[in-house]
Motif scaffolding. Structure first.
Motif, short mmCIF file in Angstrom:
data_model
loop_
_atom_site.label_atom_id
_atom_site.label_comp_id
_atom_site.label_asym_id
_atom_site.label_seq_id
_atom_site.Cartn_x
_atom_site.Cartn_y
_atom_site.Cartn_z
N MET A 169 0.90 -1.17 0.02
CA MET A 169 0.09 -0.11 0.19
C MET A 169 1.11 1.21 -0.13
N TYR A 170 1.76 1.28 0.64
CA TYR A 170 2.80 2.45 0.84
C TYR A 170 3.43 2.79 -0.54
N LEU A 171 3.77 1.62 -1.24
CA LEU A 171 4.32 2.09 -2.51
C LEU A 171 3.43 2.52 -3.46
N VAL A 172 2.06 2.46 -3.45
CA VAL A 172 1.15 3.18 -4.19
C VAL A 172 0.92 4.50 -3.77
N VAL A 173 0.92 4.76 -2.34
CA VAL A 173 1.23 6.17 -2.06
C VAL A 173 2.35 7.02 -2.44
N ILE A 174 3.40 6.55 -2.33
CA ILE A 174 4.68 7.13 -2.78
C ILE A 174 4.81 7.33 -4.10
N ALA A 175 3.95 6.43 -5.11
CA ALA A 175 3.97 6.51 -6.38
C ALA A 175 2.72 7.69 -6.68
N TRP A 176 1.86 7.82 -5.88
CA TRP A 176 0.98 8.88 -6.25
C TRP A 176 1.43 10.29 -5.90
N LEU A 177 2.02 10.24 -4.60
CA LEU A 177 2.91 11.65 -4.46
C LEU A 177 3.70 11.97 -5.37
N TYR A 178 4.40 10.96 -6.06
CA TYR A 178 5.67 11.36 -7.10
C TYR A 178 4.75 11.99 -8.45
N VAL A 179 3.66 11.38 -8.77
CA VAL A 179 3.03 11.78 -9.78
C VAL A 179 2.39 13.21 -9.63
N VAL A 180 1.89 13.66 -8.40
CA VAL A 180 1.37 14.98 -8.10
C VAL A 180 2.49 15.84 -7.92
N LEU A 181 3.40 15.40 -7.54
CA LEU A 181 4.71 16.30 -7.46
C LEU A 181 5.04 16.82 -8.80
N MET A 182 5.31 15.58 -9.86
CA MET A 182 5.63 16.13 -10.93
C MET A 182 4.37 16.80 -11.77
N MET A 183 3.33 16.80 -11.58
CA MET A 183 2.17 17.65 -11.81
C MET A 183 2.34 19.14 -11.47
N SER A 184 2.71 19.30 -10.21
CA SER A 184 2.78 20.44 -9.68
C SER A 184 4.01 21.09 -10.19
#
Length: 99
Positions: free
Chosen positions: A1-16
């Motif tokens: 589960m934590y891998l999905v959380v980290i990946a989603w935060l990475y995607v959102v950071l790149m969007m930002s």
């Protein structure tokens, strides 16, 4: 589960980052993007996914507390819950008996 959380935060950071460095983007837009697409929904999802673990922990703590309470009651000298009576020969007669 934590891998999905980290990946989603990475995607959102790149969007930002893309929002902040884009020609029509702004730093405020990047912050809003990060919070509204990343932290807020992700915190809700993580909270909901960890609910069963929190409930299990609460049940275990309550069971341990009840076991400690039962152990404390059973450690008392007279744990029967009745008043201690005197021995009948030479003492106080039992209820309902003549002396």
């Amino acid at each position: 589960m934590y891998l999905v959380v980290i990946a989603w935060l990475y995607v959102v950071l790149m969007m930002s980052v893309a929002e902040a460095t884009g020609t029509n983007g702004s730093f405020l837009g990047a912050i809003v993007t990060f919070f509204l697409y990343g932290l807020v929904p992700l915190s809700l999802v993580v909270y909901l996914m960890l609910t069963p673990q929190r409930r299990k922990g609460i049940r275990e703590r309550e069971a341990a507390e009840e076991a400690r309470r039962q152990q404390a009651v059973s450690d008392l000298p007279d744990a029967g819950g009745h008043a201690a009576g005197a021995a009948e020969p030479g003492g106080v007669p039992a209820v309902g008996k003549e002396p």
